[in-house]
Design a protein around this motif. Sequence first.
Motif, PDB file in Angstrom:
ATOM      1  N   UNK A 177      63.345  17.931-100.179  1.00 53.12           N
ATOM      2  CA  UNK A 177      64.700  17.676 -99.694  1.00 53.12           C
ATOM      3  C   UNK A 177      65.422  19.016 -99.665  1.00 53.12           C
ATOM      4  N   UNK A 178      66.333  19.183 -98.729  1.00 58.10           N
ATOM      5  CA  UNK A 178      67.036  20.449 -98.629  1.00 58.10           C
ATOM      6  C   UNK A 178      66.205  21.492 -97.889  1.00 58.10           C
ATOM      7  N   UNK A 179      66.524  22.777 -98.062  1.00 57.63           N
ATOM      8  CA  UNK A 179      65.809  23.851 -97.347  1.00 57.63           C
ATOM      9  C   UNK A 179      64.440  24.114 -97.967  1.00 57.63           C
ATOM     10  N   UNK A 180      63.525  23.197 -97.753  1.00 62.30           N
ATOM     11  CA  UNK A 180      62.229  23.240 -98.427  1.00 62.30           C
ATOM     12  C   UNK A 180      61.137  22.773 -97.478  1.00 62.30           C
ATOM     13  N   UNK A 181      59.884  22.980 -97.882  1.00 61.42           N
ATOM     14  CA  UNK A 181      58.774  22.337 -97.198  1.00 61.42           C
ATOM     15  C   UNK A 181      58.890  20.834 -97.443  1.00 61.42           C
ATOM     16  N   UNK A 182      58.716  20.051 -96.401  1.00 61.50           N
ATOM     17  CA  UNK A 182      58.881  18.600 -96.528  1.00 61.50           C
ATOM     18  C   UNK A 182      57.538  17.907 -96.771  1.00 61.50           C
ATOM     19  N   UNK A 183      57.607  16.627 -97.026  1.00 58.04           N
ATOM     20  CA  UNK A 183      56.460  15.896 -97.552  1.00 58.04           C
ATOM     21  C   UNK A 183      55.266  15.853 -96.606  1.00 58.04           C
ATOM     22  N   UNK A 184      55.466  15.746 -95.337  1.00 61.53           N
ATOM     23  CA  UNK A 184      54.423  15.629 -94.307  1.00 61.53           C
ATOM     24  C   UNK A 184      54.039  14.181 -94.076  1.00 61.53           C
ATOM     25  N   UNK A 185      53.520  13.941 -92.886  1.00 57.29           N
ATOM     26  CA  UNK A 185      53.031  12.627 -92.505  1.00 57.29           C
ATOM     27  C   UNK A 185      51.679  12.773 -91.826  1.00 57.29           C
ATOM     28  N   UNK A 186      50.814  11.779 -92.029  1.00 54.34           N
ATOM     29  CA  UNK A 186      49.548  11.737 -91.303  1.00 54.34           C
ATOM     30  C   UNK A 186      49.276  10.307 -90.880  1.00 54.34           C
ATOM     31  N   UNK A 187      48.614  10.136 -89.758  1.00 54.01           N
ATOM     32  CA  UNK A 187      48.296   8.793 -89.281  1.00 54.01           C
ATOM     33  C   UNK A 187      47.156   8.207 -90.111  1.00 54.01           C
ATOM     34  N   UNK A 188      46.879   6.930 -89.885  1.00 52.08           N
ATOM     35  CA  UNK A 188      45.804   6.276 -90.640  1.00 52.08           C
ATOM     36  C   UNK A 188      44.454   6.911 -90.318  1.00 52.08           C
ATOM     37  N   UNK A 189      44.337   7.421 -89.102  1.00 54.29           N
ATOM     38  CA  UNK A 189      43.259   8.312 -88.724  1.00 54.29           C
ATOM     39  C   UNK A 189      41.845   7.849 -88.995  1.00 54.29           C
ATOM     40  N   UNK A 190      41.061   8.780 -89.534  1.00 52.56           N
ATOM     41  CA  UNK A 190      39.627   8.575 -89.680  1.00 52.56           C
ATOM     42  C   UNK A 190      39.285   7.354 -90.521  1.00 52.56           C
ATOM     43  N   UNK A 191      40.221   6.897 -91.350  1.00 54.65           N
ATOM     44  CA  UNK A 191      39.951   5.738 -92.198  1.00 54.65           C
ATOM     45  C   UNK A 191      39.763   4.459 -91.384  1.00 54.65           C
ATOM     46  N   UNK A 192      40.494   4.341 -90.252  1.00 53.20           N
ATOM     47  CA  UNK A 192      40.460   3.069 -89.523  1.00 53.20           C
ATOM     48  C   UNK A 192      40.447   3.228 -88.003  1.00 53.20           C
ATOM     49  N   UNK A 193      40.682   4.417 -87.486  1.00 53.05           N
ATOM     50  CA  UNK A 193      40.874   4.584 -86.040  1.00 53.05           C
ATOM     51  C   UNK A 193      39.682   5.287 -85.396  1.00 53.05           C
ATOM     52  N   UNK A 194      39.148   4.676 -84.360  1.00 50.70           N
ATOM     53  CA  UNK A 194      37.987   5.240 -83.678  1.00 50.70           C
ATOM     54  C   UNK A 194      38.323   6.460 -82.832  1.00 50.70           C
ATOM     55  N   UNK A 195      39.601   6.724 -82.613  1.00 48.82           N
ATOM     56  CA  UNK A 195      39.978   7.881 -81.800  1.00 48.82           C
ATOM     57  C   UNK A 195      40.128   9.157 -82.632  1.00 48.82           C
ATOM     58  N   UNK A 196      40.045   9.058 -83.935  1.00 51.08           N
ATOM     59  CA  UNK A 196      40.296  10.208 -84.804  1.00 51.08           C
ATOM     60  C   UNK A 196      39.319  11.341 -84.521  1.00 51.08           C
ATOM     61  N   UNK A 197      39.849  12.571 -84.477  1.00 50.07           N
ATOM     62  CA  UNK A 197      39.030  13.750 -84.190  1.00 50.07           C
ATOM     63  C   UNK A 197      38.857  14.680 -85.397  1.00 50.07           C
ATOM     64  N   UNK A 198      39.524  14.387 -86.512  1.00 59.51           N
ATOM     65  CA  UNK A 198      39.333  15.180 -87.728  1.00 59.51           C
ATOM     66  C   UNK A 198      39.801  14.357 -88.909  1.00 59.51           C
ATOM     67  N   UNK A 199      39.599  14.865 -90.109  1.00 59.56           N
ATOM     68  CA  UNK A 199      39.989  14.144 -91.325  1.00 59.56           C
ATOM     69  C   UNK A 199      41.452  14.463 -91.641  1.00 59.56           C
ATOM     70  N   UNK A 200      42.347  13.640 -91.119  1.00 62.43           N
ATOM     71  CA  UNK A 200      43.786  13.897 -91.269  1.00 62.43           C
ATOM     72  C   UNK A 200      44.222  13.855 -92.733  1.00 62.43           C
ATOM     73  N   UNK A 201      43.691  12.895 -93.475  1.00 56.41           N
ATOM     74  CA  UNK A 201      44.104  12.752 -94.873  1.00 56.41           C
ATOM     75  C   UNK A 201      43.715  13.979 -95.687  1.00 56.41           C
ATOM     76  N   UNK A 202      42.545  14.522 -95.413  1.00 55.80           N
ATOM     77  CA  UNK A 202      42.109  15.721 -96.136  1.00 55.80           C
ATOM     78  C   UNK A 202      43.017  16.897 -95.814  1.00 55.80           C
ATOM     79  N   UNK A 203      43.312  17.100 -94.529  1.00 58.11           N
ATOM     80  CA  UNK A 203      44.188  18.203 -94.133  1.00 58.11           C
ATOM     81  C   UNK A 203      45.575  18.027 -94.742  1.00 58.11           C
ATOM     82  N   UNK A 204      46.085  16.801 -94.696  1.00 65.48           N
ATOM     83  CA  UNK A 204      47.402  16.495 -95.244  1.00 65.48           C
ATOM     84  C   UNK A 204      47.460  16.830 -96.732  1.00 65.48           C
ATOM     85  N   UNK A 205      46.495  16.322 -97.496  1.00 64.76           N
ATOM     86  CA  UNK A 205      46.496  16.544 -98.940  1.00 64.76           C
ATOM     87  C   UNK A 205      46.340  18.023 -99.284  1.00 64.76           C
ATOM     88  N   UNK A 206      45.477  18.723 -98.538  1.00 63.55           N
ATOM     89  CA  UNK A 206      45.252  20.131 -98.848  1.00 63.55           C
ATOM     90  C   UNK A 206      46.505  20.955 -98.601  1.00 63.55           C
TER      91      UNK A 206
END
Length: 425
Positions: free
Chosen positions: A154-183
């Motif tokens: 919150x404020x002038x900071x890096x924010x939390x980020x969002x990622x789609x459900x992605x590779x866990x459930x979506x056949x269109x996923x092209x990379x591991x969104x959750x891994x990138x998000x967490x890292x």
Amino acid sequence: MSKTPHDTPMLDQLESGPWPSFVTGLKRLAKDSDYMTDLVGQLEHSYQTRKGYWKGGTVGVFGYGGGVIPRFSEVADMFPASKEFHTLRVQPPAGMHYNTDVLRKMCDIWERHGSGLIAFHGQSGDIMFQGASTANVQAAFDELNELGFDLGGAGPAVRTSMSCVGAARCEQSCFDEARAHRQVVNTFLDDMHRPALPYKFKFKFSGCPNDCMNSIQRADMAVIGTWRDNMRTDEPLARKWFAKHGLTELVNDVVSRCPTKAIRLMQTKDVATGPKISSVALNDTQSLEIDNGNCVRCMHCINVMTGALAAGTDTGVTVLMGGKRTLKIGDLMGTVVTPFMPMKTDADYQALVDLAKTTIDFFAENALEHERTGEMIERIGLVNFLEGIGLEIDANMVSTPRTNPYVRTDGWDDEVAKIKARKAS
């Protein structure tokens, strides 16, 4: 509950329409809470006077500089029970995966310490626990933290980020969104908890060009899955689709809607061959021909003919910078800074984190106060930004250089000559 409910004729009107109203939810919470009763009263007062009565202040939890949005009422004398209505921003799991046990525990915690009002999710991706007194903020956070959750930015900071459900459930996923998000989140936790930037910086991760996170419009750094080889085809599924939907729908909803006219309906005997051509038979005489060299990965044909057409196998991400809503200047969409980055190995994911580090360092040193990344790029120029974060200029970064508002074309040939000379040396 001891308070008598306030008269709310204007709020009542919002419940009279055909759609569910947030007012109904507020009134339901107010049945058992003086806190929410006065909140509803203040909201009605705001509607009547056409003015907001919340002001900021300083509220936090031990060890954190951000994550809590303070709200103090300017009409506390009229509505004393809701004189403080602070919001806790809490980081969700990547891809927003929950089970019902966790959700129930969250609700129980917020009913004990707050208003019971929760929003899944805010614009930065956070779970928004809305409405707590100053005295209850720490206790609420402690229980949420024990459950395994942390405060977001919150404020002038890096924010939390969002990622789609992605590779866990979506056949269109092209990379591991959750891994990138967490890292990325784990790398920048200090920058989230202790605001020290000129203004906010948002990441968003979408697994394919459908961009379900709206990252192009809303993220300072948008990471979008893509592919760089030919589109895949499946003839049995293509024949099945064509038999069901027919020629009219194919022409009207697939061929004619391709933005670069990369798809053509052909007689099978006339289909071209080549390294950039994909084709799939629709019946014994007709086929679709796809010119992959002109495909811009808009995903429309894949969405309509899912399975019959699919993304390629050489997948990775495109990185864009500078998307945001209106602030000092108008809305901006992200500008491509990395046309393609593979996302398969540990080193690939680390390269994404390194690019984020370089970008945030440059943003921290060069942006003006209360200026987003896109506004900084517009002010200093895309060429200077790319040089500052150590990226070479690539023709794929802009589609039409002579009309793109971020690129000055005077001296363009000189810059190209410098790049060629640098590469040659």
